[in-house]
Design a protein around this motif. Structure first.
Motif, PDB file in Angstrom:
ATOM      1  N   GLY A  36       0.976  -1.188   0.040  1.00  0.00           N
ATOM      2  CA  GLY A  36      -0.035  -0.083  -0.105  1.00  0.00           C
ATOM      3  C   GLY A  36       1.141   1.306   0.042  1.00  0.00           C
ATOM      4  O   GLY A  36       0.421   2.518   0.345  1.00  0.00           O
ATOM      5  N   GLU A  41      -3.135  -1.592   3.303  1.00  0.00           N
ATOM      6  CA  GLU A  41      -3.286  -2.271   2.525  1.00  0.00           C
ATOM      7  C   GLU A  41      -4.601  -2.214   1.896  1.00  0.00           C
ATOM      8  O   GLU A  41      -5.628  -2.637   2.843  1.00  0.00           O
ATOM      9  CB  GLU A  41      -2.808  -3.706   2.728  1.00  0.00           C
ATOM     10  CG  GLU A  41      -3.096  -4.861   1.801  1.00  0.00           C
ATOM     11  CD  GLU A  41      -2.990  -6.122   2.571  1.00  0.00           C
ATOM     12  OE1 GLU A  41      -3.422  -7.180   1.857  1.00  0.00           O
ATOM     13  OE2 GLU A  41      -2.374  -6.546   3.577  1.00  0.00           O
ATOM     14  N   LYS A  42      -4.796  -1.612   0.784  1.00  0.00           N
ATOM     15  CA  LYS A  42      -6.468  -1.373   0.287  1.00  0.00           C
ATOM     16  C   LYS A  42      -6.857  -2.703  -0.215  1.00  0.00           C
ATOM     17  O   LYS A  42      -6.101  -3.559  -1.005  1.00  0.00           O
ATOM     18  CB  LYS A  42      -6.394  -0.669  -0.827  1.00  0.00           C
ATOM     19  CG  LYS A  42      -5.936   1.009  -0.569  1.00  0.00           C
ATOM     20  CD  LYS A  42      -6.259   1.831  -1.742  1.00  0.00           C
ATOM     21  CE  LYS A  42      -5.862   3.167  -1.302  1.00  0.00           C
ATOM     22  NZ  LYS A  42      -5.681   4.219  -2.138  1.00  0.00           N
ATOM     23  N   ILE A  43      -8.079  -3.036   0.205  1.00  0.00           N
ATOM     24  CA  ILE A  43      -8.868  -4.353  -0.282  1.00  0.00           C
ATOM     25  C   ILE A  43      -9.764  -3.831  -1.452  1.00  0.00           C
ATOM     26  O   ILE A  43     -10.828  -3.055  -1.274  1.00  0.00           O
ATOM     27  CB  ILE A  43      -9.622  -5.126   0.763  1.00  0.00           C
ATOM     28  CG1 ILE A  43      -8.414  -5.498   1.479  1.00  0.00           C
ATOM     29  CG2 ILE A  43     -10.269  -6.238   0.061  1.00  0.00           C
ATOM     30  CD1 ILE A  43      -9.023  -6.338   2.905  1.00  0.00           C
ATOM     31  N   THR A  44      -9.602  -4.402  -2.751  1.00  0.00           N
ATOM     32  CA  THR A  44     -10.221  -3.971  -3.761  1.00  0.00           C
ATOM     33  C   THR A  44     -11.247  -5.071  -4.365  1.00  0.00           C
ATOM     34  O   THR A  44     -10.882  -6.250  -4.226  1.00  0.00           O
ATOM     35  CB  THR A  44      -9.426  -3.340  -5.004  1.00  0.00           C
ATOM     36  OG1 THR A  44      -8.777  -4.238  -5.391  1.00  0.00           O
ATOM     37  CG2 THR A  44      -8.866  -2.110  -4.561  1.00  0.00           C
ATOM     38  N   LYS A  45     -12.523  -4.695  -4.848  1.00  0.00           N
ATOM     39  CA  LYS A  45     -13.208  -5.584  -5.487  1.00  0.00           C
ATOM     40  C   LYS A  45     -14.006  -5.096  -6.682  1.00  0.00           C
ATOM     41  O   LYS A  45     -14.401  -4.047  -6.729  1.00  0.00           O
ATOM     42  CB  LYS A  45     -14.413  -5.904  -4.548  1.00  0.00           C
ATOM     43  CG  LYS A  45     -15.446  -7.138  -5.275  1.00  0.00           C
ATOM     44  CD  LYS A  45     -16.403  -7.587  -4.140  1.00  0.00           C
ATOM     45  CE  LYS A  45     -17.324  -8.662  -4.759  1.00  0.00           C
ATOM     46  NZ  LYS A  45     -18.391  -8.935  -3.742  1.00  0.00           N
ATOM     47  N   LYS A  48     -12.751  -1.324  -7.353  1.00  0.00           N
ATOM     48  CA  LYS A  48     -13.358  -0.541  -6.284  1.00  0.00           C
ATOM     49  C   LYS A  48     -12.636  -0.765  -4.905  1.00  0.00           C
ATOM     50  O   LYS A  48     -13.005  -1.964  -4.628  1.00  0.00           O
ATOM     51  CB  LYS A  48     -14.581  -0.301  -6.265  1.00  0.00           C
ATOM     52  CG  LYS A  48     -15.472   0.470  -5.360  1.00  0.00           C
ATOM     53  CD  LYS A  48     -16.938   0.729  -5.465  1.00  0.00           C
ATOM     54  CE  LYS A  48     -17.599   1.372  -4.358  1.00  0.00           C
ATOM     55  NZ  LYS A  48     -18.927   1.116  -4.230  1.00  0.00           N
ATOM     56  N   THR A  49     -12.283   0.086  -4.281  1.00  0.00           N
ATOM     57  CA  THR A  49     -11.601  -0.083  -2.897  1.00  0.00           C
ATOM     58  C   THR A  49     -12.948  -0.308  -1.977  1.00  0.00           C
ATOM     59  O   THR A  49     -13.927   0.537  -1.879  1.00  0.00           O
ATOM     60  CB  THR A  49     -10.791   1.068  -2.394  1.00  0.00           C
ATOM     61  OG1 THR A  49      -9.805   1.437  -3.213  1.00  0.00           O
ATOM     62  CG2 THR A  49     -10.401   0.853  -1.038  1.00  0.00           C
ATOM     63  N   VAL A  50     -12.855  -1.571  -1.276  1.00  0.00           N
ATOM     64  CA  VAL A  50     -14.137  -1.809  -0.392  1.00  0.00           C
ATOM     65  C   VAL A  50     -13.573  -1.751   0.942  1.00  0.00           C
ATOM     66  O   VAL A  50     -14.589  -1.936   1.809  1.00  0.00           O
ATOM     67  CB  VAL A  50     -14.616  -3.202  -0.645  1.00  0.00           C
ATOM     68  CG1 VAL A  50     -15.188  -3.113  -2.059  1.00  0.00           C
ATOM     69  CG2 VAL A  50     -13.389  -4.289  -0.622  1.00  0.00           C
ATOM     70  N   GLY A  51     -12.540  -1.523   1.321  1.00  0.00           N
ATOM     71  CA  GLY A  51     -12.017  -1.263   2.419  1.00  0.00           C
ATOM     72  C   GLY A  51     -10.463  -1.327   2.852  1.00  0.00           C
ATOM     73  O   GLY A  51      -9.801  -1.664   1.882  1.00  0.00           O
ATOM     74  N   TYR A  52      -9.820  -1.481   4.064  1.00  0.00           N
ATOM     75  CA  TYR A  52      -8.231  -1.945   4.189  1.00  0.00           C
ATOM     76  C   TYR A  52      -8.292  -2.675   4.945  1.00  0.00           C
ATOM     77  O   TYR A  52      -9.158  -3.213   6.131  1.00  0.00           O
ATOM     78  CB  TYR A  52      -7.728  -0.401   5.039  1.00  0.00           C
ATOM     79  CG  TYR A  52      -7.787   0.826   4.210  1.00  0.00           C
ATOM     80  CD1 TYR A  52      -6.704   1.119   3.320  1.00  0.00           C
ATOM     81  CD2 TYR A  52      -8.828   1.626   3.750  1.00  0.00           C
ATOM     82  CE1 TYR A  52      -6.682   2.279   2.408  1.00  0.00           C
ATOM     83  CE2 TYR A  52      -9.107   2.741   3.041  1.00  0.00           C
ATOM     84  CZ  TYR A  52      -8.202   2.851   2.354  1.00  0.00           C
ATOM     85  OH  TYR A  52      -7.882   3.891   1.565  1.00  0.00           O
ATOM     86  N   LYS A 178     -11.784  -9.885   4.675  1.00  0.00           N
ATOM     87  CA  LYS A 178     -11.382 -10.667   3.700  1.00  0.00           C
ATOM     88  C   LYS A 178     -12.481 -11.993   3.699  1.00  0.00           C
ATOM     89  O   LYS A 178     -12.776 -12.699   2.545  1.00  0.00           O
ATOM     90  CB  LYS A 178      -9.970 -11.119   3.929  1.00  0.00           C
ATOM     91  CG  LYS A 178      -9.062  -9.957   3.541  1.00  0.00           C
ATOM     92  CD  LYS A 178      -7.454 -10.213   3.873  1.00  0.00           C
ATOM     93  CE  LYS A 178      -6.483  -9.175   3.409  1.00  0.00           C
ATOM     94  NZ  LYS A 178      -5.274  -9.576   3.874  1.00  0.00           N
TER      95      LYS A 178
END
Length: 186
Positions: A36, A41-45, A48-52, A178
């Motif tokens: 990141g 650490e971005k979590i994308t789906k 689109k970023t859905v969270g960290y 996750k």
């Protein structure tokens, strides 16, 4: 006397350079090399970023695993614990309410099955992980709400369980965001 004043000024200048320049630049450089690039650490789906990965989120629907409670409503700008002790009547009511909610939405579990992390907020109020036991008590509810076999949900929990560092430091845990994203992909 003059000798000591000059030494004090030199030491002050050296420490200013070390602590106000060298140290922050070093920390920023190390952060830029991490996942990141120092921004988390971005979590994308679907792009689109859905969270960290290191920030908890609120999940309240029965088809999702619920995370650890937050004293700050998962607001990263106001990271804090509740500062209420175990003898505070308001705190005890709050914990009992969380226990009652878990028992209501997860039939078949007993009060003694509920781990502390599912009814108490973390010190930061932003904890993204729950214990393995915290995930285990929710498997039946999530499987039923999604019409999925409990075995599949158990396997998914096992695949998303983070083992202790080096196999011995800290407990096993599950990142709720996750795990819930993996559930959505089923």
């Amino acid at each position: 006397m003059k000798k000591y004043i000059i030494q004090s000024i030199r030491l002050t200048l050296v420490l200013l350079v070390l602590l106000c320049v060298v140290y922050p630049v070093t920390v920023a450089f190390i952060g830029k090399m991490s996942k990141g690039n120092g921004g988390g650490e971005k979590i994308t789906k679907n792009g689109k970023t859905v969270g960290y990965a290191l920030l908890g989120q609120s999940f309240t629907k029965p088809q999702y695993f619920w995370g650890r409670p937050s004293a700050v409503a998962y607001n990263a700008a106001g990271s804090a614990g509740s500062n209420k002790g175990p003898s505070n009547p308001d705190y005890l009511k709050e914990v009992q309410s969380r226990i009652d909610t878990l028992l209501k939405y997860n039939p078949g579990i007993k009060k003694s099955d509920i781990p502390a992390d599912m009814v108490t907020a973390s010190g930061s109020g932003l904890d993204p992980n729950i214990s393995e036991q915290g995930a285990a008590i929710q498997i039946r509810r999530v499987a039923k709400a999604r019409n999925i076999d409990e075995k599949k949900v158990k396997e998914l929990v096992a695949m998303n369980t983070l083992k202790p560092f080096m196999g011995m430091f800290g407990p096993s845990s599950v990142n709720v965001l996750k795990l819930n994203l993996a559930l959505d992909e089923l």
